[in-house]
Design a protein around this motif. Structure first.
Motif, PDB file in Angstrom:
ATOM      1  N   ALA A 225       0.841  -1.212   0.000  1.00 40.07           N
ATOM      2  CA  ALA A 225       0.000   0.000   0.000  1.00 40.07           C
ATOM      3  C   ALA A 225       0.872   1.256   0.000  1.00 40.07           C
ATOM      4  CB  ALA A 225      -0.934  -0.012   1.198  1.00 40.07           C
ATOM      5  N   TRP A 226       1.898   1.264   0.826  1.00 38.56           N
ATOM      6  CA  TRP A 226       2.741   2.467   0.912  1.00 38.56           C
ATOM      7  C   TRP A 226       3.580   2.655  -0.335  1.00 38.56           C
ATOM      8  CZ3 TRP A 226       1.392   6.256   3.657  1.00 38.56           C
ATOM      9  CH2 TRP A 226       0.687   6.038   4.853  1.00 38.56           C
ATOM     10  N   ARG A 227       4.039   1.546  -0.932  1.00 41.33           N
ATOM     11  CA  ARG A 227       4.804   1.669  -2.191  1.00 41.33           C
ATOM     12  C   ARG A 227       3.906   2.249  -3.285  1.00 41.33           C
ATOM     13  NH1 ARG A 227       9.782   1.036  -2.351  1.00 41.33           N
ATOM     14  NH2 ARG A 227      10.749  -0.134  -0.681  1.00 41.33           N
ATOM     15  N   ASN A 228       2.648   1.762  -3.344  1.00 41.17           N
ATOM     16  CA  ASN A 228       1.703   2.296  -4.336  1.00 41.17           C
ATOM     17  C   ASN A 228       1.480   3.788  -4.114  1.00 41.17           C
ATOM     18  OD1 ASN A 228       1.273  -0.041  -5.686  1.00 41.17           O
ATOM     19  ND2 ASN A 228      -0.544  -0.640  -4.532  1.00 41.17           N
TER      20      ASN A 228
ATOM     21  N   ILE B 140       2.390   9.490  -5.693  1.00 40.79           N
ATOM     22  CA  ILE B 140       2.821  10.842  -5.272  1.00 40.79           C
ATOM     23  C   ILE B 140       4.033  11.281  -6.090  1.00 40.79           C
ATOM     24  CG2 ILE B 140       3.867  12.113  -3.338  1.00 40.79           C
ATOM     25  CD1 ILE B 140       1.906  10.486  -1.515  1.00 40.79           C
ATOM     26  N   LEU B 141       4.989  10.362  -6.280  1.00 37.98           N
ATOM     27  CA  LEU B 141       6.189  10.720  -7.049  1.00 37.98           C
ATOM     28  C   LEU B 141       5.825  11.051  -8.491  1.00 37.98           C
ATOM     29  CD1 LEU B 141       8.681   8.129  -5.550  1.00 37.98           C
ATOM     30  CD2 LEU B 141       8.955  10.619  -5.496  1.00 37.98           C
ATOM     31  N   TYR B 142       4.827  10.355  -9.025  1.00 37.08           N
ATOM     32  CA  TYR B 142       4.389  10.638 -10.403  1.00 37.08           C
ATOM     33  C   TYR B 142       3.884  12.091 -10.499  1.00 37.08           C
ATOM     34  CZ  TYR B 142       2.050  10.205 -14.894  1.00 37.08           C
ATOM     35  OH  TYR B 142       1.660  10.402 -16.185  1.00 37.08           O
ATOM     36  N   ALA B 143       3.078  12.489  -9.526  1.00 35.02           N
ATOM     37  CA  ALA B 143       2.556  13.872  -9.520  1.00 35.02           C
ATOM     38  C   ALA B 143       3.695  14.878  -9.352  1.00 35.02           C
ATOM     39  CB  ALA B 143       1.529  14.036  -8.397  1.00 35.02           C
ATOM     40  N   LEU B 144       4.643  14.560  -8.473  1.00 33.02           N
ATOM     41  CA  LEU B 144       5.767  15.476  -8.245  1.00 33.02           C
ATOM     42  C   LEU B 144       6.627  15.606  -9.508  1.00 33.02           C
ATOM     43  CD1 LEU B 144       6.828  14.264  -4.664  1.00 33.02           C
ATOM     44  CD2 LEU B 144       5.592  16.356  -5.200  1.00 33.02           C
TER      45      LEU B 144
ATOM     46  N   LEU C 144       5.486   6.335   4.571  1.00 40.79           N
ATOM     47  CA  LEU C 144       5.524   7.063   3.309  1.00 40.79           C
ATOM     48  C   LEU C 144       6.751   7.966   3.252  1.00 40.79           C
ATOM     49  CD1 LEU C 144       4.109   7.878   0.663  1.00 40.79           C
ATOM     50  CD2 LEU C 144       2.880   9.616   1.962  1.00 40.79           C
ATOM     51  N   LEU C 145       6.981   8.660   4.356  1.00 43.16           N
ATOM     52  CA  LEU C 145       8.111   9.587   4.434  1.00 43.16           C
ATOM     53  C   LEU C 145       9.426   8.856   4.140  1.00 43.16           C
ATOM     54  CD1 LEU C 145       8.841  12.492   5.173  1.00 43.16           C
ATOM     55  CD2 LEU C 145       9.026  11.770   7.552  1.00 43.16           C
ATOM     56  N   ASN C 146       9.591   7.678   4.747  1.00 43.36           N
ATOM     57  CA  ASN C 146      10.837   6.929   4.542  1.00 43.36           C
ATOM     58  C   ASN C 146      11.035   6.570   3.068  1.00 43.36           C
ATOM     59  OD1 ASN C 146      11.531   7.135   7.187  1.00 43.36           O
ATOM     60  ND2 ASN C 146      10.676   5.158   7.776  1.00 43.36           N
ATOM     61  N   LEU C 147       9.930   6.208   2.402  1.00 39.92           N
ATOM     62  CA  LEU C 147      10.042   5.869   0.980  1.00 39.92           C
ATOM     63  C   LEU C 147      10.380   7.107   0.150  1.00 39.92           C
ATOM     64  CD1 LEU C 147       6.976   3.477   0.621  1.00 39.92           C
ATOM     65  CD2 LEU C 147       9.385   2.851   0.515  1.00 39.92           C
ATOM     66  N   LEU C 148       9.733   8.229   0.476  1.00 41.79           N
ATOM     67  CA  LEU C 148       9.970   9.456  -0.306  1.00 41.79           C
ATOM     68  C   LEU C 148      11.373  10.013  -0.073  1.00 41.79           C
ATOM     69  CD1 LEU C 148       6.509  11.250  -0.026  1.00 41.79           C
ATOM     70  CD2 LEU C 148       7.392   9.876  -1.908  1.00 41.79           C
ATOM     71  N   LYS C 149      11.883   9.811   1.143  1.00 40.91           N
ATOM     72  CA  LYS C 149      13.240  10.293   1.455  1.00 40.91           C
ATOM     73  C   LYS C 149      14.287   9.617   0.567  1.00 40.91           C
ATOM     74  CE  LYS C 149      13.187  11.690   6.308  1.00 40.91           C
ATOM     75  NZ  LYS C 149      13.400  11.163   7.664  1.00 40.91           N
ATOM     76  N   GLU C 150      13.964   8.388   0.120  1.00 44.54           N
ATOM     77  CA  GLU C 150      14.903   7.683  -0.765  1.00 44.54           C
ATOM     78  C   GLU C 150      14.955   8.326  -2.155  1.00 44.54           C
ATOM     79  OE1 GLU C 150      13.609   3.618  -0.937  1.00 44.54           O
ATOM     80  OE2 GLU C 150      13.885   3.331   1.217  1.00 44.54           O
ATOM     81  N   GLU C 151      13.903   9.066  -2.499  1.00 41.14           N
ATOM     82  CA  GLU C 151      13.778   9.576  -3.872  1.00 41.14           C
ATOM     83  C   GLU C 151      13.915  11.092  -3.991  1.00 41.14           C
ATOM     84  OE1 GLU C 151      13.347   7.446  -6.330  1.00 41.14           O
ATOM     85  OE2 GLU C 151      13.060   5.701  -5.033  1.00 41.14           O
ATOM     86  N   LEU C 152      13.701  11.807  -2.894  1.00 42.09           N
ATOM     87  CA  LEU C 152      13.630  13.275  -2.990  1.00 42.09           C
ATOM     88  C   LEU C 152      14.729  13.933  -2.164  1.00 42.09           C
ATOM     89  CD1 LEU C 152       9.784  13.784  -2.353  1.00 42.09           C
ATOM     90  CD2 LEU C 152      10.942  13.881  -4.554  1.00 42.09           C
ATOM     91  N   PRO C 153      15.263  15.073  -2.631  1.00 42.28           N
ATOM     92  CA  PRO C 153      16.183  15.826  -1.772  1.00 42.28           C
ATOM     93  C   PRO C 153      15.408  16.397  -0.576  1.00 42.28           C
ATOM     94  CG  PRO C 153      15.726  17.019  -3.821  1.00 42.28           C
ATOM     95  CD  PRO C 153      15.009  15.715  -3.923  1.00 42.28           C
TER      96      PRO C 153
END
Ligand code: SAM
Length: 231
Positions: A78-81, A86-90, A113-122
């Protein structure tokens, strides 16, 4: 790839739409997309109920299914989805505000979610906006402090026995729908005062003092107990 949109994790407070910060409202007014976690797609989101009056009427909504389960495998999917959407929109240059109940840093699934996004975003593209915690709103409702002077305050997540900490004068039991019988047993043995607060600031709000003779019935998930042993 450059990601242009900014991500916001917004604490919307416990229920009352007036208990949301000015900063959160400012973000909600200017973002392109509001992401709303839902335990089931056919259910209303409490966080959206709180926030919607603060958002432009034509705001783009992104509904994300977050099943109420402790099954790690289901949650991971669920969190990966959610992170992918979210990353697609960003990536498309849109800013996204993800709503979370109370405060985002306090027992919130937002952390996954935050942990996953931290891997991808500055880090400068991620902003967490704090919110009023349910326990603070509950204490305010009954005009009682959570702790005063040099007293400690212990917050428990509704699995450990409150009787393990007899020396602590102030306790908050979150997720108490899981262990109300233990709370009542402790109240019976140690005395003090315990207030059960359910859906603070929401429809169906109920706040009452627990009695030692209380039967441990079923309690809404959005409930917590404030314990003060020094009265
Ligand atoms: C996953 S935690 C979220 C806590 C939230 N982030 C906060 O800052 O209060 C969920 C637990 O918070 C408590 N809770 C959240 N909102 C509540 C409310 N409006 N009234 C009473 N308890 C609430 C309940 O104990 C519930 O089981």
């Amino acid at each position: 790839m450059t990601i242009e949109g900014k991500f916001y994790g917004i604490g919307v407070g416990p229920g009352d739409p007036q208990l949301i910060t000015v900063k959160a409202v400012e973000v909600l007014k200017q973002v392109d997309v509001v992401a709303v976690p839902k335990s089931r797609m056919d259910r209303e989101s409490v966080a959206w109920e709180i926030a919607k009056g603060h958002c432009p009427s034509d705001i783009q909504l992104m509904e994300l299914e977050m099943p109420m389960t402790s099954d790690e495998a289901i949650l991971q999917v669920a969190w990966r989805n959610a992170a992918t959407q979210i990353l697609y929109a960003l990536h498309s240059g849109k800013s996204v505000a993800f709503l979370t109940l109370g405060d985002p840093s306090f027992y919130s699934t937002y952390t996954y979610l935050l942990n996953l996004l931290k891997e991808e975003l500055p880090s400068e593209q991620i902003e967490t906006v704090p919110g009023i915690m349910a326990m603070a709103a509950a204490a305010a409702k009954v005009n009682q402090p959570l702790a005063t002077g040099d007293e400690p305050l212990l917050v428990l997540p509704g699995i450990e026995g409150v009787d393990k900490y007899p020396e602590i004068p102030n306790l908050v039991v979150m997720k108490v729908s899981r262990n109300l019988p233990e709370v009542l047993k402790d109240l019976h043995e140690s005395g003090g005062k315990a207030v059960l607060a359910t859906r603070v600031g929401q429809a169906g709000e109920e706040i009452r003092e627990l009695t030692e003779q209380e039967e441990a019935g079923k309690v809404d998930y959005l409930s917590l107990v404030l314990i003060n042993r020094s009265v």
